[in-house]
Design an enzyme around this catalytic site. Structure first.
Site, PDB file in Angstrom:
ATOM      1  N   ARG A 248      -0.285  -1.107  -4.615  1.00  0.00           N
ATOM      2  CA  ARG A 248       0.407  -0.112  -3.774  1.00  0.00           C
ATOM      3  C   ARG A 248       0.814   1.109  -4.592  1.00  0.00           C
ATOM      4  O   ARG A 248       0.844   2.227  -4.061  1.00  0.00           O
ATOM      5  CB  ARG A 248       1.592  -0.779  -3.056  1.00  0.00           C
ATOM      6  CG  ARG A 248       1.077  -1.711  -1.966  1.00  0.00           C
ATOM      7  CD  ARG A 248       2.098  -2.666  -1.394  1.00  0.00           C
ATOM      8  NE  ARG A 248       1.422  -3.549  -0.426  1.00  0.00           N
ATOM      9  CZ  ARG A 248       1.953  -4.637   0.090  1.00  0.00           C
ATOM     10  NH1 ARG A 248       3.164  -5.017  -0.250  1.00  0.00           N
ATOM     11  NH2 ARG A 248       1.264  -5.373   0.965  1.00  0.00           N
ATOM     12  N   TYR A 367      -4.503   1.052   4.303  1.00  0.00           N
ATOM     13  CA  TYR A 367      -4.907  -0.064   3.419  1.00  0.00           C
ATOM     14  C   TYR A 367      -3.850  -0.410   2.366  1.00  0.00           C
ATOM     15  O   TYR A 367      -2.911   0.320   2.147  1.00  0.00           O
ATOM     16  CB  TYR A 367      -6.302   0.102   2.840  1.00  0.00           C
ATOM     17  CG  TYR A 367      -6.680   1.297   1.985  1.00  0.00           C
ATOM     18  CD1 TYR A 367      -5.770   2.121   1.362  1.00  0.00           C
ATOM     19  CD2 TYR A 367      -8.042   1.563   1.788  1.00  0.00           C
ATOM     20  CE1 TYR A 367      -6.179   3.183   0.576  1.00  0.00           C
ATOM     21  CE2 TYR A 367      -8.469   2.624   1.001  1.00  0.00           C
ATOM     22  CZ  TYR A 367      -7.525   3.430   0.392  1.00  0.00           C
ATOM     23  OH  TYR A 367      -7.935   4.462  -0.378  1.00  0.00           O
ATOM     24  N   GLU A 368      -4.050  -1.603   1.793  1.00  0.00           N
ATOM     25  CA  GLU A 368      -3.093  -2.220   0.858  1.00  0.00           C
ATOM     26  C   GLU A 368      -1.684  -2.321   1.461  1.00  0.00           C
ATOM     27  O   GLU A 368      -0.670  -2.157   0.789  1.00  0.00           O
ATOM     28  CB  GLU A 368      -3.133  -1.531  -0.509  1.00  0.00           C
ATOM     29  CG  GLU A 368      -4.531  -1.651  -1.102  1.00  0.00           C
ATOM     30  CD  GLU A 368      -4.646  -1.553  -2.588  1.00  0.00           C
ATOM     31  OE1 GLU A 368      -3.662  -1.796  -3.286  1.00  0.00           O
ATOM     32  OE2 GLU A 368      -5.762  -1.248  -3.050  1.00  0.00           O
ATOM     33  N   GLY A 369      -1.679  -2.580   2.776  1.00  0.00           N
ATOM     34  CA  GLY A 369      -0.430  -2.716   3.526  1.00  0.00           C
ATOM     35  C   GLY A 369      -0.155  -1.436   4.299  1.00  0.00           C
ATOM     36  O   GLY A 369       0.038  -0.381   3.699  1.00  0.00           O
TER      37      GLY A 369
END
Ligand code: CAA
Length: 384
Positions: A248, A367-369
């Site tokens: 993140r 993406y990535e949360g």
């Protein structure tokens, strides 16, 4: 508190800027249009030591700090976010995960060539396979199964939205070994892409980061040796979450780069474009936009540096990484949209680059949360 970058960090900034301008800028519009993976640029990144920036030198890495990584990600993302996402996944999701949780044998066999980005002279990168058609935000509900068969696991299932999906040599795959245990029944595995039973789907035709190599990957009775499991039995979900915390920061830095790239283009254009008898930056309507962009971008940069600093200093950076991603990705989407507006009609055509940055910015909120997941992570941590 020292806001100065070190000599080494300034050197990395110059190297990344030069690489972005000289190697990424030419051809970026064509790669975007034709969805062409930036293979040459990735090979050059390997030669620069940028594919294993934070990995220790004894495992082929460059042994740099996370702030250096954020700086390099910003510079490269100003120009080509398709290059920087491939770089980010290899650095923070693949190399970092292996460095911290793999065995000595696994590190020697996989981390070393992955951190070098090359094996036998050819590009050698990795991918992180967590998302599934029905497990995106709800990542602990894995449908991919890994059945313990004694000396190996048998892997079955489908992963999707996999960055570096077809170009990777190594996959880090999360799968359910015991559904009754929920997240504690998930394991992570190192899987070589050329293992029989792996099928890579067609490249996704995306709105942004079109050069990035995004695919679904299916596993049909894929045999994974027992020694390729990462960590103790049931460690897979924790592995994924801890690795994603650093990921993140990488995506936050990518978003920061998209925002600052768009701002720099808007600023330059505003000095050159005339309307009503003067350069448009002399109109308050434009100057206020530039002022707000510069301010929000600086706050995104500081929040990224802070999360990286916490990571480098051994502090818990879960919340600060989520805050950095939430704030920087919103800044990227907003600043890139404003940059298009400053360019007027020219902003709407490909030659001026800002429309691509606007399209690329959107994925940083996903993406990535997603941004909503980041709020969940922050909310849970500040209220516990
Ligand atoms: N850091 C460390 N540990 C964490 C964590 C974090 N950020 N988030 C959760 N955990 C731990 C919890 O502490 C808990 O551990 P214990 O059981 O020991 O207490 C365990 O993981 C389970 O957590 P939860 O009970 O909170 O699980 P949940 O199912 O309610 O929700 C979630 C967890 C935060 C929503 C998580 O599923 C999540 O982050 N989802 C988003 C997934 C994601 O980011 N996907 C990105 C895909 S990868 C990608 O995009 C790569 C690419 O190619 C670019």
């Amino acid at each position: 508190m020292d806001f100065n970058l070190t000599e080494e960090q300034l050197m990395i900034q110059r190297a990344a800027r030069e690489f972005a301008q000289q190697q990424c800028l030419p051809g970026v519009i064509e790669r975007d249009e034709h969805q062409k993976f930036p293979k040459e640029q990735m090979e050059q990144l390997a030669d620069l030591g940028f594919l294993g920036m934070m990995a220790p030198t004894e495992y082929g890495g460059a042994g740099m700090d996370t702030i250096s990584y954020v700086i390099a990600m910003e510079e490269i993302s100003k120009v080509d976010a398709s290059v920087s996402v491939a770089m980010s996944v290899n650095n923070s999701l693949v190399c970092w995960g292996l460095e911290h949780y793999a065995t000595e044998e696994q590190k020697k066999k996989y981390l070393t060539p992955l951190a070098q980005g090359k094996k036998d002279g050819a590009l050698y990168i990795g991918a992180f396979l967590l998302s599934e058609p029905e497990a995106g935000s709800d990542a602990s509900h894995q449908h991919t199964s890994a059945i313990d068969k004694g000396d190996h696991y048998l892997l079955n299932g489908v992963k999707n939205w996999i960055t570096n999906g077809s170009t990777s040599s190594v996959y880090l795959v999360m799968a359910q070994t015991d559904a009754s245990k929920g997240p504690k029944g998930i394991n992570a595995f190192i899987v070589e892409k050329n293992t029989p039973g792996i099928l890579v789907g067609a490249k996704e035709n995306k709105l942004g980061i079109r050069g990035s190599d995004t695919h679904a990957v299916s596993f049909m009775d894929v045999k994974v040796p027992k020694e390729n499991r990462i960590g103790a039995d049931g460690f897979g979900f924790t592995f994924a979450m801890k690795t994603l915390n650093g990921g993140r920061i990488g995506i936050a830095a990518q978003a920061l780069g998209i925002a600052s790239g768009a701002y720099e283009l808007a600023l330059a254009y505003s000095k050159q474009r005339q309307s009503f008898g003067k350069p448009i930056h002399e109109h308050q309507a434009i100057q206020f936009k530039l002022a707000e962009m510069a301010t929000r971008i600086q706050s995104a940069r500081l929040i990224c540096y802070h999360a990286a600093w916490e990571k480098d200093n051994g502090l818990d950076y879960t919340t600060s990484a989520a805050m950095a991603k939430l704030h920087a990705s919103d800044t990227a989407m907003w600043a890139a949209t404003e940059a298009v507006q400053v360019h007027g009609g020219y902003g709407f055509v490909k030659e001026y680059h800002v429309e691509r940055l606007m399209r690329d910015a959107k994925i940083t909120q996903i993406y990535e949360g997603t941004s909503e997941i980041q709020k969940m992570v922050i909310g849970r941590n500040i209220t516990k």
